[in-house]
Design an enzyme around this catalytic site. Structure first.
Site, PDB file in Angstrom:
ATOM      1  CG  ASP A 434      -2.183   0.786   1.046  1.00 36.51           C
ATOM      2  OD1 ASP A 434      -2.307   1.465   0.007  1.00 36.51           O
ATOM      3  OD2 ASP A 434      -3.048   0.725   1.928  1.00 36.51           O
ATOM      4  CD  GLU A 437      -0.249   6.083  -3.221  1.00 34.21           C
ATOM      5  OE1 GLU A 437      -0.862   5.075  -3.596  1.00 34.21           O
ATOM      6  OE2 GLU A 437      -0.130   6.405  -2.005  1.00 34.21           O
ATOM      7  CG  ASP A 500      -8.418   4.293  -0.331  1.00 41.81           C
ATOM      8  OD1 ASP A 500      -8.184   3.081  -0.470  1.00 41.81           O
ATOM      9  OD2 ASP A 500      -7.800   5.010   0.471  1.00 41.81           O
TER      10      ASP A 500
END
Length: 780
Positions: A434, A437, A500
């Site tokens: 995950d 970024e 998400d």
């Protein structure tokens, strides 16, 4: 980034110097070098006090031509992307009175001497695009220049925006009716014409212009693609600032791009992934259903086991169980230690899960929280990204006092990997990588890399480090990630998921747009959170999303603050999950073959209609349907009432569930219950259907049925490694059948048929081909 003020003027504070002519063209052995003054040279005095741009043309692969444009060449040479497939000695150069050409395969770049500046790209004599007047610009900005300032980094540290006093931009022409696709996983309109797109990874969810996976590569419906070889911020204006052109700009003194020939979208993607890397093969077990704990829910081993046992009791096949963030203690992410309060016996628990024939995935990220014991260890060793003053870079967003592992430091990478090996030794099979970024700019890297370029590239180093450990431990073909962020080259490290999204029909549709855009950017495998991540879907949304999710390359039930077990919605949700889960498992011989095509040729498993039907203008804008592999058309239902509108191209299409045949081209309006979805089989398909529906990893030749649809066509089938003989059953929708006996002796495979006429077996190149009515049907 926009520099002009309409067609005639520049924005205040902007000075633009454009390549005005090809003053001289110099041939190298496999290159062309052009001096392009920023004014037309009419006499010798014009050569003084005059900036020039140096344009160099090369070829890294047949059918690919690179263009490098430089102002000052004395600065540090920054690395571009990893071009795994680049070869030496490509391209044939000719310079004569008519100018210069560089030809590579079917692609030719042609420079016209003199003014105005003119560079064209041609394929087999057809002009694809070109760089004309005012298309190569060296831009200087005054301190108060009123230009778009560039993308917010999403690191929220002082606004962090890439800034520079100088930029280079290039423009390539857009023809009438030309459409542009790609540029990464973008959730807005699939066709990018008219959009301003910043290549800048950000944790922005799926409902904005930001994207987790930014790829400075676009694909044109005119049969070519363009890759901008810059790992940092690239600003695209796609028929927006200049409506007749695609513009791309980068900060600094140089820009490089590659034009990639087709002529079909498949061939463009094949060449692009040959250059930047093919998707790795993923294990068959990864195609099955993944169930997670969800994000902020409370869970322990009893909760996990209860979910798994309840799935089995309801005859819901499960392949992978995923532990999200809170397998680690709060405030300690990522320390790679099981929270002993909740999981006192992780090794025993993982063994018990394996006894249930499950694979196990755990969540990780590249950030180290200050409270985690690993923070002090990494700080002392110098493994964390630092500020220019030598302090460790930290902030409190996400994890209190968290820092960033510096993967440009080989020792830091090895240290991080050593922590993952402990988990693999415990019994973990895969990692969900995950984040990646939120990468700051006011930092120094161990190897001196530019922070601006590292912002997007960081995720590649992160995912590579994790993938390497999985390959080392599990072997090639059995390593799989579940990754959120990516850039060019990320396709080599599957699988990626959409990020998400919210729990609505609208977000379901935007997730599909993102996946199709990513597929058009060279990524072969993709998934999404079934049911949506944020919020809790109503039962209808969940059931519709299950059908969509199980007809994707990879399928995961995941949410934020609520569980995604089907019975949490209603009993029909259980039935729907069972129906589509078992459908996918029966289709595994077909899906696994499609996955092999992704790894061998770069063709994605989930295919935008534009890839398979580039000559059908009705497919140009379609973004609510796709092909799963080469032959199955899927149109997910995005409405509460079950209504769906979709398009079938020319040919005979067969409803997979009912056998109804529909003649295309035609638009269809249908209404579906939760147990069905528009799923049509393409004319000419030989659809391999497996004999099991309880797991994705089985012997695909054992009891295989080949369903032949009108006018059968060849299909590559991935055969099993089993020794001995297998009977494979061939059937048509009208009920005609034949049995082919496959006998494997060592490396040889022989096929015989119980039918003497109409259903034949012939040898082609040492392989056996089953033929129906004289045309090739299935290749073993």
């Amino acid at each position: 980034m926009k520099f002009s003020d309409g067609f005639w003027q520049l924005r205040p504070g902007v000075t633009a110097l454009y390549a005005q002519e090809a003053h001289d063209i110099v041939a190298g052995e496999h290159s062309l070098t052009v001096t392009a003054p920023t004014a037309v040279i009419r006499h010798r005095g014009d050569t003084l006090n005059r900036p020039t741009l140096t344009v160099t043309l090369t070829s890294p692969l047949p059918g690919v031509i690179g263009v490098r444009v430089e102002h000052f060449q004395g600065g540090r040479q920054e690395a571009g992307f990893d071009l795994d497939g680049a070869l030496e000695g490509q391209g044939v150069v000719v310079v004569d009175a008519g100018g210069g050409t560089l030809t590579s395969g079917s692609l030719t770049a042609r420079i016209t001497p003199g003014a105005p500046w003119n560079l064209t790209f041609e394929s087999n004599g057809r002009v694809l695009t070109g760089s004309g007047d005012k298309s190569l610009g060296y831009i200087r900005l005054a301190g108060d220049a009123q230009v778009d300032p560039g993308p917010v980094s999403n690191s929220r540290e002082g606004g962090d925006r890439p800034t520079s006093d100088t930029y280079l931009h290039a423009q390539l022409g857009l023809g009438v009716g030309e459409l542009i696709y790609g540029l990464g996983e973008r959730f807005g309109p699939l066709v990018k014409n008219g959009q301003s797109v910043d290549i800048w990874n950000a944790d922005g969810g799926t409902s904005s212009e930001q994207a987790y996976k930014n790829v400075p590569f676009y694909l044109s419906n005119r049969g070519y693609g363009v890759l901008v070889n810059h790992p940092g911020h690239v600003a695209f204006e796609v028929g927006s600032e200049a409506v007749e052109r695609v513009q791309f700009s980068v900060a600094g003194e140089s820009i490089e791009y590659f034009v990639i020939d087709g002529p079909t979208p498949k061939e463009v993607l094949s060449r692009y992934t040959e250059l930047t890397g093919r998707p790795a093969a993923v294990p068959a077990w990864s195609y099955g259903l993944w169930l997670t704990t969800s994000f902020t829910t409370n869970y322990d081993e009893a909760t996990v086991t209860g979910f798994i046992d309840a799935m089995a009791e309801r005859d819901l096949p499960l392949s992978v169980f995923h532990f999200d963030c809170f397998w680690m203690r709060e405030f300690n992410w990522s320390d790679f230690e099981w929270d002993a309060r909740t999981f006192p016996d992780p090794e025993g628990m993982l063994a018990r899960l394996h006894e249930k024939d499950l694979h196990v995935c755990v969540w990780i990220n590249p950030y180290i929280a200050q409270r985690a014991p690993l923070f002090a260890e990494a700080k002392a060793a110098g493994y964390l990204v630092k500020r220019p003053n030598g302090d460790v870079w930290q902030w409190d967003l996400w994890q209190a006092g968290m820092a960033l592992v510096d993967f440009t430091n080989p020792d830091a990478k090895a240290w991080y990997q050593s922590k993952l090996r402990v988990l693999l030794d415990q019994g973990v099979d895969a990692f969900k990588t995950d984040f990646g970024e939120r990468i700051p700019l006011e930092v120094d890297y161990f190897d001196g890399s530019s922070p601006e370029r590292m912002h997007n590239w960081y995720t590649q180093l992160y995912n590579e480090a994790v993938h390497e450990v999985l390959v080392e431990a599990r072997g090639e073909g059995d390593a799989v990630l579940f990754a959120r962020s990516a850039t060019v080259g990320g396709q080599k490290l599957p699988v990626h998921w959409g990020g998400d999204c919210t729990s609505t029909y609208e977000s379901m549709a935007e997730s599909l747009r993102g996946g199709l855009s990513l597929a058009l950017s060279g990524f072969g495998f993709w998934s999404h959170d079934i049911g949506g991540f944020e919020g809790t879907p109503d039962a209808g949304v969940f059931k519709r999303w299950v059908a969509f999710g199980m007809l994707s390359s990879h399928s995961r039930l995941h949410g934020s603050n609520s569980y995604r077990v089907p019975w949490a919605f209603d009993e029909e949700a259980v039935d729907v999950t069972r129906t589509f889960s078992k459908l996918k498992l029966r289709l595994m011989p077909y899906l696994y073959a499609a996955g092999r095509e992704a790894t061998e040729r770069g063709t994605p498993v989930m295919r935008p209609m534009q890839i398979e039907f580039p000559d059908d203008p009705s497919c140009a804008y379609l973004d609510r349907q796709y092909l799963l592999g080469p032959d199955l058309l899927v149109a997910p239902v995005f409405t509460a009432d079950g209504s769906v509108e979709f398009y079938l191209p020319a040919g005979t299409w067969t409803n997979y569930f009912t056998g109804e045949q529909v003649q295309g081209p035609v638009w269809r309006r249908e209404t579906h219950g939760f147990d069905s979805v528009p799923l049509y089989v393409r004319d000419g398909a030989v659809l391999p259907v497996g004999n099991r529906e309880d797991r994705p990893d089985y012997d695909y030749l054992d009891g295989l049925t080949l369903v032949v649809y009108p006018r059968s066509a060849a299909l590559n089938l991935v055969s099993s490694d089993a020794v001995g003989h297998r009977d494979i059953h061939l059937t048509t929708p009208t009920g005609e059948t034949a049995t082919f006996t496959v006998v494997r002796e060592g490396d040889a495979v022989n096929v015989t048929s119980d039918r003497d006429s109409g259903w034949n077996v012939r040898s082609v190149g040492g392989a056996s081909v089953a033929a129906v009515d004289g045309s090739a049907g299935i290749l073993f």
